[in-house]
Design an enzyme around this catalytic site. Structure first.
Site, short mmCIF file in Angstrom:
data_model
loop_
_atom_site.label_atom_id
_atom_site.label_comp_id
_atom_site.label_asym_id
_atom_site.label_seq_id
_atom_site.Cartn_x
_atom_site.Cartn_y
_atom_site.Cartn_z
N CYS A 1 0.80 -1.22 0.00
CA CYS A 1 0.00 0.00 0.00
C CYS A 1 0.84 1.27 0.00
CB CYS A 1 -0.91 0.02 1.22
SG CYS A 1 -1.69 -1.57 1.51
N CYS B 1 -0.74 2.20 6.55
CA CYS B 1 -0.32 0.88 6.99
C CYS B 1 -0.07 0.05 5.75
CB CYS B 1 -1.40 0.23 7.84
SG CYS B 1 -3.00 0.18 7.03
N HIS C 1 -9.18 3.30 -2.29
CA HIS C 1 -7.78 2.96 -2.03
C HIS C 1 -7.23 2.13 -3.17
CE1 HIS C 1 -4.18 1.68 -0.13
NE2 HIS C 1 -4.64 0.68 0.59
N GLY D 1 0.09 -3.88 4.02
CA GLY D 1 -0.21 -5.30 4.14
C GLY D 1 1.06 -6.10 4.30
#
Lengths: 330, 422
Positions: free
Chosen positions: B128, B406, B375, B408
């Site tokens: 991300c 954050c 996103h 993954g």
């Protein structure tokens, strides 16, 4: 003209004039402005021509305050950045008489009580506690909790036995009773940190505070809702305040603005004079108890200065009876 | 250092409004930020644009290949500033789902934009944070860093070739935990209630809807004209210029009715999670010395960044660790920052991070976040930087902002930017 002592690579944090020897001064100093490194305790004598080094000791952390013994002219206590108090003897050249490590953070204030009939040391620490010790520093007699911020200053009342005032980063001035180990008064004196406090030597209800908000405030403990006086003028935080031993209304303050200021509360415009003889934060300040109007200060500019400011000698107010050790206090 | 901080605190008090402190206060401000002084080596952002964010699989960008999206934003950025692409030193593209992070696709996009072959390109995948990572990877001279993601055309399906041994190593196994489950883990472990998550999600929708209606995104969005295949199989040409994910009519009651999406008794729903989306963004960045030599303006300065690792099973806590790390490097505190763009992968983790760091809610995603906007994995970091700098510029005074997300598989990234003032 000021007499100057230079301590290269040592930045002065506190000075105190000896209660026994009129020309003797102790200075607690630290390496690297006290941020890191070690500390040095200096004992200096004023001579005709300047200032001489009598004794010095090194400590493994910075030293932030010093107090002479009121019982023995050779003994002093210092507070260190490692949380320790050390007892030093000018007759002993190398090592401290005693080291007491109870505080868990920097000891920023030490004071030796002056009232007859008791011989106690008080320390104030960044660990938010104040501790009272016997003069041999064997172990603390009481630990006083209550402050919600670091303690910067702990000063015995010269009038009331077993009583001291403390100034803290929590913005309060507190008055403590040692025998019952309680805080008798908590005054939210400033909205910013309070770095110093001192008692008036002539009126047991009067206390002065110096704060990060750049004001010097005088408090009457009988009516704590607002200060009796509020003195503006310093451009940066006030590092130390001291009442004169010779006058009820004269006091001095030193500041991060590199100046020392003298004030007389009995005047409409209390500022007597501003002394600008330092090139760095002025942290230490004391009046000489033996020599009227003589002042000692120390600064991060690596100097200790002994001088007699003209504004004090020229002051026209009636002098109080000079305070000396022989008068009974309690 | 503790002592230094204490003494510095004596010089920059909070309260005293009297006395002539104005001059001193400004002085203290720049003393507090270690990075107060400008250096020719500073990494600066010149300009940024982004496409609208479309809803994956059903939205207007669902049939658009990522190279088209990428090309649109790269061209727009350079055209806006009047910089010829042959002046670029490098191009770095962040992407997550394309094979090989889209390395081939990126070069194709490059040529679609008419970039000369002399300008190289590479891609980067830190899940991300790929978008932000592309910016941090900046080389000397001039670069365009961009990010793109088409979640319509590629799904998070194929994890690649992995050893069967990974089931023996707990944290390796945890890397395969679906993101929604990590959200449930955070909600449960740190006590973030369904109500709090829904309230946060509602706030994101409302902020995004307001920003959209005020035209706050108009400057940054590059309209993309593309083909769209409708339900009957007919091919249409559409122009997409508006973020599709925003639902202005969202209510708390509506959110409360949604069923948990990942576990039967969970708290994470489609309404309080980020949306699966398509989009791209591009930023023109360079060293200050090069930027100034080319006569280009400075929109923002990268002051510090940090990437940290956290347990994969609660990957959402990444920003709570990365933001303090980045702030410390910049010599700043939460109080010095005006705007935080914290990616809203899930309301659970976003709420946890905001509360953990004590960030006042009014500083967080003032123009909405991924829950409302979407996103698109590799694109988000750049989208946040574009939106952040535009917001700081809109406010019109020198300020600091933080972009964080954050990641993954258990990481967090954060970067501190300074808008230098009008």
């Amino acid at each position: 003209m000021a007499k100057v002592f230079r301590s290269p690579a040592r930045h002065g944090y506190a000075v105190e004039v000896s209660p026994f020897i009129p020309n003797r001064v102790a200075c607690a100093a630290s390496q690297y402005y006290g941020i890191a490194g070690c500390g040095t305790l200096l004992v200096l004598d004023e001579t005709e021509t300047g200032v001489a080094l009598v004794r010095s000791w090194e400590w493994s952390d910075g030293l932030f305050d010093v107090a002479w013994s009121e019982a023995n002219e050779h003994v002093l206590v210092a507070g260190g950045g490692d949380g320790s108090l050390q007892l030093w003897d000018t007759n002993n050249h190398s090592a401290p008489l005693r080291v007491a490590k109870e505080h868990t953070q920097e000891v920023y204030a030490v004071d030796w009580s002056q009232t007859r009939g008791e011989n106690l040391i008080v320390s104030g620490s960044w660990d938010q506690t104040a501790k009272v010790w016997d003069p041999a520093l064997s172990r603390s007699l009481t630990t006083l909790r209550g402050h919600e911020g670091v303690i910067y200053s702990t000063i015995w009342s010269p009038h009331i036995p077993g009583c001291f005032a403390s100034a803290s980063g929590d913005g309060t001035l507190r008055v403590w009773d040692v025998k019952s180990a309680v805080c008798r008064l908590a005054i939210p004196a400033h909205k910013a940190e309070i770095l110093s406090c001192d008692w008036c030597k002539y009126d047991q209800n009067i206390v002065v505070t110096g704060s990060v908000d750049c004001t010097v405030c005088v408090w009457d403990l009988r009516n704590i809702r607002q200060p009796v006086n509020q003195m503006l003028g310093h451009a940066y935080a006030i590092r130390r305040v001291k009442f004169s031993p010779f006058s009820k209304t004269v006091l001095a303050s030193c500041s991060y603005d590199f100046t020392v200021r003298f004030w007389d509360l009995s005047r409409n415009q209390p500022l007597l004079d501003t002394v600008e003889h330092h090139s760095e934060f002025v942290c230490g300040l004391d009046f000489n108890l033996h020599i009227p109007n003589q002042v000692v200060d120390c600064s991060w500019d690596e100097t200790v200065k002994i001088y007699t400011p003209a504004c004090l000698s020229a002051a026209t107010h009636k002098r109080e009876k000079s305070w000396s050790k022989s008068s009974a206090w309690s | 250092m503790h002592r230094l901080k204490l003494i510095s605190g004596h010089l920059c008090p909070g309260g005293s409004a009297e006395l002539n402190r104005d001059l001193q206060r400004a002085e203290c401000g720049s003393a507090a930020a270690a990075s107060g002084r400008d250096s020719p080596d500073d990494v600066v952002v010149v300009h940024g644009r982004r496409t609208a964010i479309g809803r994956a699989k059903r939205g207007a960008l669902k049939d658009t290949t990522p190279d088209e999206l990428l090309s649109a934003v790269m061209t727009a950025v350079l055209t806006d500033v009047g910089l010829s692409p042959d002046r670029l030193g490098d191009v770095c593209v962040g992407n997550v789902l394309q094979p090989g992070a889209g390395a081939l696709m990126a070069r194709v996009a490059h040529f679609l934009s008419g970039f000369p072959e002399s300008v190289p390109v590479y891609t980067v995948n830190r899940q991300c944070s790929s978008g932000l990572q592309a910016l941090l990877n900046l080389a000397d001279g001039h670069s365009v860093c961009c990010r793109v993601e088409s979640m319509s055309l590629q799904s998070i399906g194929n994890p690649g070739d992995l050893t069967s041994r990974l089931s023996d190593v707990e944290k390796a196994r945890d890397c395969l935990i679906p993101m929604g489950i990590t959200s449930e883990n955070v909600a449960e472990r740190f006590g973030v209630s369904r109500e709090k998550q829904d309230a946060f999600a509602l706030s994101s929708q409302q902020k995004a809807a307001r920003a959209q209606s005020l035209g706050r995104f108009d400057q940054e969005i590059v309209p993309v004209t593309t083909r769209f295949v409708d339900a009957d199989g007919k091919q249409l040409q559409v122009t997409v210029g508006r973020d599709e994910g925003v639902r202005p009519g969202t209510t708390l009651e509506g959110l409360a009715k949604l069923r948990p999406a990942f576990t039967p008794d969970g708290s994470t729903t489609a309404g309080n999670s980020s949306q699966v989306s398509d989009g791209a963004a591009a930023l023109l960045v360079g060293r200050r010395s090069v930027v100034e030599a080319l006569g280009l303006p400075v929109l923002g300065v990268l002051r510090a960044s940090a990437v940290v690792g956290v347990p994969p099973d609660v990957m959402g806590i990444g920003p709570a660790i990365a933001i303090p790390a980045a702030l410390e490097k910049a010599g700043l505190t939460v109080a010095d920052i005006d705007v935080f763009e914290i990616n809203e992968a899930f309301a659970s983790q976003a709420v946890y991070c905001v509360e953990k760091l004590g960030i006042p809610m009014e500083k967080v995603n003032p123009n909405g976040g991924a829950i409302a906007l979407g996103h698109p994995l590799g694109c988000t970091g750049a989208r946040q930087v574009v939106t952040l700098l535009n917001e700081l510029r809109r406010r019109g005074r020198r300020a600091f902002g933080v972009v964080s997300m954050c990641i993954g598989t258990g990481m967090g990234a954060a970067a501190v930017f300074e808008y230098p003032g009008p």
